[in-house]
Design a protein around this motif. Structure first.
Motif, PDB file in Angstrom:
ATOM      1  N   SER A 114       0.883  -1.037   0.093  1.00 27.59           N
ATOM      2  CA  SER A 114      -0.075  -0.230   0.007  1.00 27.59           C
ATOM      3  C   SER A 114       0.950   1.322   0.059  1.00 27.59           C
ATOM      4  CB  SER A 114      -0.871  -0.024   1.274  1.00 27.59           C
ATOM      5  OG  SER A 114      -0.330  -0.248   2.264  1.00 27.59           O
ATOM      6  N   SER A 115       1.915   1.624   0.933  1.00 29.56           N
ATOM      7  CA  SER A 115       2.685   2.651   0.792  1.00 29.56           C
ATOM      8  C   SER A 115       3.366   2.666  -0.685  1.00 29.56           C
ATOM      9  CB  SER A 115       3.818   2.422   1.783  1.00 29.56           C
ATOM     10  OG  SER A 115       4.665   1.551   1.714  1.00 29.56           O
ATOM     11  N   LYS A 116       3.871   1.802  -1.266  1.00 33.92           N
ATOM     12  CA  LYS A 116       4.548   2.152  -2.629  1.00 33.92           C
ATOM     13  C   LYS A 116       3.325   2.518  -3.703  1.00 33.92           C
ATOM     14  CE  LYS A 116       7.741  -0.145  -4.162  1.00 33.92           C
ATOM     15  NZ  LYS A 116       8.541   0.939  -4.507  1.00 33.92           N
ATOM     16  N   LEU A 117       1.956   1.916  -3.590  1.00 35.22           N
ATOM     17  CA  LEU A 117       1.125   2.295  -4.334  1.00 35.22           C
ATOM     18  C   LEU A 117       0.559   3.463  -4.091  1.00 35.22           C
ATOM     19  CD1 LEU A 117      -0.558  -1.321  -4.501  1.00 35.22           C
ATOM     20  CD2 LEU A 117       0.710  -0.041  -6.382  1.00 35.22           C
ATOM     21  N   PHE A 118       0.576   4.058  -2.875  1.00 35.52           N
ATOM     22  CA  PHE A 118       0.139   5.361  -2.574  1.00 35.52           C
ATOM     23  C   PHE A 118       0.918   6.095  -3.010  1.00 35.52           C
ATOM     24  CE2 PHE A 118       0.331   8.899   0.461  1.00 35.52           C
ATOM     25  CZ  PHE A 118      -0.855   9.454   0.294  1.00 35.52           C
ATOM     26  N   GLY A 119       2.271   6.045  -2.935  1.00 30.27           N
ATOM     27  CA  GLY A 119       3.321   6.927  -3.479  1.00 30.27           C
ATOM     28  C   GLY A 119       3.039   7.233  -5.092  1.00 30.27           C
ATOM     29  N   PHE A 120       2.964   6.173  -5.715  1.00 28.44           N
ATOM     30  CA  PHE A 120       2.472   6.259  -7.115  1.00 28.44           C
ATOM     31  C   PHE A 120       1.231   6.942  -7.367  1.00 28.44           C
ATOM     32  CE2 PHE A 120       0.631   4.384 -10.922  1.00 28.44           C
ATOM     33  CZ  PHE A 120       1.720   4.671 -11.956  1.00 28.44           C
ATOM     34  N   ALA A 121      -0.018   6.828  -6.445  1.00 29.26           N
ATOM     35  CA  ALA A 121      -1.020   7.563  -6.938  1.00 29.26           C
ATOM     36  C   ALA A 121      -0.792   8.956  -6.592  1.00 29.26           C
ATOM     37  CB  ALA A 121      -2.198   7.007  -6.083  1.00 29.26           C
ATOM     38  N   LEU A 122       0.121   9.397  -5.298  1.00 27.87           N
ATOM     39  CA  LEU A 122       0.289  10.749  -5.097  1.00 27.87           C
ATOM     40  C   LEU A 122       1.217  11.619  -6.035  1.00 27.87           C
ATOM     41  CD1 LEU A 122      -0.325  12.639  -2.636  1.00 27.87           C
ATOM     42  CD2 LEU A 122       1.827  11.911  -1.846  1.00 27.87           C
ATOM     43  N   ARG A 123       2.005  10.578  -6.770  1.00 24.48           N
ATOM     44  CA  ARG A 123       2.685  11.360  -8.113  1.00 24.48           C
ATOM     45  C   ARG A 123       1.756  11.805  -9.047  1.00 24.48           C
ATOM     46  NH1 ARG A 123       6.949   7.505  -7.431  1.00 24.48           N
ATOM     47  NH2 ARG A 123       6.093   6.298  -8.891  1.00 24.48           N
ATOM     48  N   ILE A 124       0.647  10.934  -9.077  1.00 28.33           N
ATOM     49  CA  ILE A 124      -0.282  11.517 -10.439  1.00 28.33           C
ATOM     50  C   ILE A 124      -1.079  12.436  -9.834  1.00 28.33           C
ATOM     51  CG2 ILE A 124      -2.189  10.471 -11.723  1.00 28.33           C
ATOM     52  CD1 ILE A 124      -0.461   7.662 -11.598  1.00 28.33           C
ATOM     53  N   LEU A 125      -1.807  12.409  -8.640  1.00 30.70           N
ATOM     54  CA  LEU A 125      -2.798  13.121  -8.274  1.00 30.70           C
ATOM     55  C   LEU A 125      -2.303  14.332  -7.508  1.00 30.70           C
ATOM     56  CD1 LEU A 125      -5.215  10.219  -7.317  1.00 30.70           C
ATOM     57  CD2 LEU A 125      -5.578  11.729  -9.144  1.00 30.70           C
TER      58      LEU A 125
ATOM     59  N   ILE B 179      -3.778  -0.972 -11.866  1.00 31.22           N
ATOM     60  CA  ILE B 179      -5.078  -0.686 -11.326  1.00 31.22           C
ATOM     61  C   ILE B 179      -5.083   0.650 -10.690  1.00 31.22           C
ATOM     62  CG2 ILE B 179      -6.851  -1.187  -9.422  1.00 31.22           C
ATOM     63  CD1 ILE B 179      -6.080  -4.356  -9.911  1.00 31.22           C
ATOM     64  N   VAL B 180      -4.042   0.904 -10.018  1.00 28.14           N
ATOM     65  CA  VAL B 180      -3.902   2.432  -9.100  1.00 28.14           C
ATOM     66  C   VAL B 180      -3.870   3.202 -10.322  1.00 28.14           C
ATOM     67  CG1 VAL B 180      -2.567   3.751  -7.617  1.00 28.14           C
ATOM     68  CG2 VAL B 180      -3.162   1.309  -7.065  1.00 28.14           C
ATOM     69  N   ARG B 181      -3.256   3.041 -11.314  1.00 22.23           N
ATOM     70  CA  ARG B 181      -2.942   4.274 -12.443  1.00 22.23           C
ATOM     71  C   ARG B 181      -4.252   4.373 -13.094  1.00 22.23           C
ATOM     72  NH1 ARG B 181      -3.056   3.730 -17.591  1.00 22.23           N
ATOM     73  NH2 ARG B 181      -2.068   5.327 -19.014  1.00 22.23           N
ATOM     74  N   ASN B 182      -5.053   3.467 -13.407  1.00 13.86           N
ATOM     75  CA  ASN B 182      -6.370   3.645 -14.111  1.00 13.86           C
ATOM     76  C   ASN B 182      -7.256   4.158 -13.289  1.00 13.86           C
ATOM     77  OD1 ASN B 182      -5.478   2.438 -16.215  1.00 13.86           O
ATOM     78  ND2 ASN B 182      -6.292   0.243 -15.723  1.00 13.86           N
ATOM     79  N   LYS B 183      -7.242   3.819 -11.948  1.00 12.84           N
ATOM     80  CA  LYS B 183      -8.343   4.813 -10.600  1.00 12.84           C
ATOM     81  C   LYS B 183      -7.739   6.222 -10.777  1.00 12.84           C
ATOM     82  CE  LYS B 183     -10.571   1.077  -9.235  1.00 12.84           C
ATOM     83  NZ  LYS B 183     -11.990   0.867  -9.773  1.00 12.84           N
ATOM     84  N   ALA B 184      -6.588   6.589 -10.689  1.00  8.74           N
ATOM     85  CA  ALA B 184      -6.059   7.789 -10.599  1.00  8.74           C
ATOM     86  C   ALA B 184      -6.262   8.692 -11.693  1.00  8.74           C
ATOM     87  CB  ALA B 184      -4.461   7.958 -10.343  1.00  8.74           C
ATOM     88  N   PHE B 185      -6.143   8.107 -12.841  1.00  5.97           N
ATOM     89  CA  PHE B 185      -6.622   8.788 -14.266  1.00  5.97           C
ATOM     90  C   PHE B 185      -8.017   8.961 -14.498  1.00  5.97           C
ATOM     91  CE2 PHE B 185      -2.326   7.527 -16.357  1.00  5.97           C
ATOM     92  CZ  PHE B 185      -1.675   8.954 -16.232  1.00  5.97           C
ATOM     93  N   ASP B 186      -8.823   8.231 -13.932  1.00  2.10           N
ATOM     94  CA  ASP B 186     -10.291   8.230 -13.770  1.00  2.10           C
ATOM     95  C   ASP B 186     -10.740   9.330 -12.895  1.00  2.10           C
ATOM     96  OD1 ASP B 186     -10.873   5.932 -15.578  1.00  2.10           O
ATOM     97  OD2 ASP B 186     -11.408   4.771 -13.510  1.00  2.10           O
ATOM     98  N   THR B 187      -9.949   9.505 -11.639  1.00  4.56           N
ATOM     99  CA  THR B 187      -9.964  10.484 -10.718  1.00  4.56           C
ATOM    100  C   THR B 187      -9.896  11.938 -11.396  1.00  4.56           C
ATOM    101  OG1 THR B 187      -9.816   8.964  -8.782  1.00  4.56           O
ATOM    102  CG2 THR B 187      -9.646  11.440  -8.499  1.00  4.56           C
ATOM    103  N   LEU B 188      -8.800  11.998 -11.963  1.00  5.49           N
ATOM    104  CA  LEU B 188      -8.189  13.026 -12.878  1.00  5.49           C
ATOM    105  C   LEU B 188      -9.456  13.734 -13.969  1.00  5.49           C
ATOM    106  CD1 LEU B 188      -4.557  12.890 -13.484  1.00  5.49           C
ATOM    107  CD2 LEU B 188      -5.758  14.388 -11.707  1.00  5.49           C
ATOM    108  N   ARG B 189      -9.750  12.583 -14.842  1.00  2.00           N
ATOM    109  CA  ARG B 189     -11.041  12.691 -15.799  1.00  2.00           C
ATOM    110  C   ARG B 189     -12.083  13.359 -15.028  1.00  2.00           C
ATOM    111  NH1 ARG B 189      -8.827   8.895 -18.543  1.00  2.00           N
ATOM    112  NH2 ARG B 189      -9.851   7.362 -17.388  1.00  2.00           N
ATOM    113  N   ARG B 190     -12.372  12.948 -13.935  1.00  2.00           N
ATOM    114  CA  ARG B 190     -13.776  13.095 -13.410  1.00  2.00           C
ATOM    115  C   ARG B 190     -13.332  14.594 -12.821  1.00  2.00           C
ATOM    116  NH1 ARG B 190     -13.943   9.260  -9.763  1.00  2.00           N
ATOM    117  NH2 ARG B 190     -13.253  10.531  -7.814  1.00  2.00           N
TER     118      ARG B 190
END
Length: 191
Positions: free
Chosen positions: A31-42, A80-91
């Motif tokens: 989770s911490s690594k995936l959170f860091g990845f999501a944070l870089r995008i969002l 999965i995280v990347r796609n959810k993050a991009f969905d959030t950005l699109r929204r």
């Protein structure tokens, strides 16, 4: 805590059987690594937290669809995280521009950079190395369209939507890219 690929595969398999303890261990290890990845995008922490929560719900619900032969566990979960993050950005923004040149780098940076064990190194076949070399030779947009279609299991229309392109363009890029891969692999076999 860093878990090796074999352990992540074991936890994913158990999660597919709805084993809550294995899911907790998978979460704790990644989770911490995936959170860091999501944070870089969002950029915003609260958005990244929301995406991680949605992503782990998706991992729980879709663990049975994970195919070890197609992607490493961290690659699959990062997607999965990347796609959810991009969905959030699109929204939020209405549109997201995907930089194909940085797409592979961002995913790779998010993954653990541990050298394979001797046994894992032996398991990497000559064919997969050849495919990776040929795949790297494709134009970045063709490579991205093929990756979305085959590694992320998206339909042509979903790829077109993700890339904000006409479906005919996506179909052409995928077809041409696959043909170039076939020709490249045929040349390598002849060597």
């Amino acid at each position: 805590m860093t878990a090796d690929t074999r352990q992540l595969k074991t936890w994913l398999a158990a999660t597919a059987r709805k084993d809550g303890d294995a899911f907790r261990q998978l979460y704790d290890a990644t989770s911490s690594k995936l959170f860091g990845f999501a944070l870089r995008i969002l950029v915003k922490r609260e958005l990244a937290e929301e995406v991680i929560q949605e992503s782990f719900v998706s991992i729980w619900n879709n663990a049975a669809s994970y195919q070890a032969g197609l992607a490493a566990p961290m690659t699959w979960m990062t997607t999965i995280v990347r796609n959810k993050a991009f969905d959030t950005l699109r929204r939020l923004d209405g549109a997201v521009e995907i930089d194909a040149d940085n797409f592979d780098k961002e995913v790779m940076d998010a993954l653990e950079s541990v050298d394979p064990t001797p046994i894992e190194a032996l398991q990497i076949s000559d064919e997969s190395k050849a495919l990776a070399r040929c795949f790297a030779k494709l134009e970045s947009l063709h490579r991205q369209a093929i990756a979305l279609a085959f590694y992320h299991d998206l339909s042509h229309s979903e790829v077109a939507e993700q890339l904000a392109l006409p479906i005919g363009t996506v179909k052409t890029w995928v077809r041409r890219g696959l043909e170039k891969l076939r020709l490249c692999l045929t040349k390598l076999e002849g060597v």
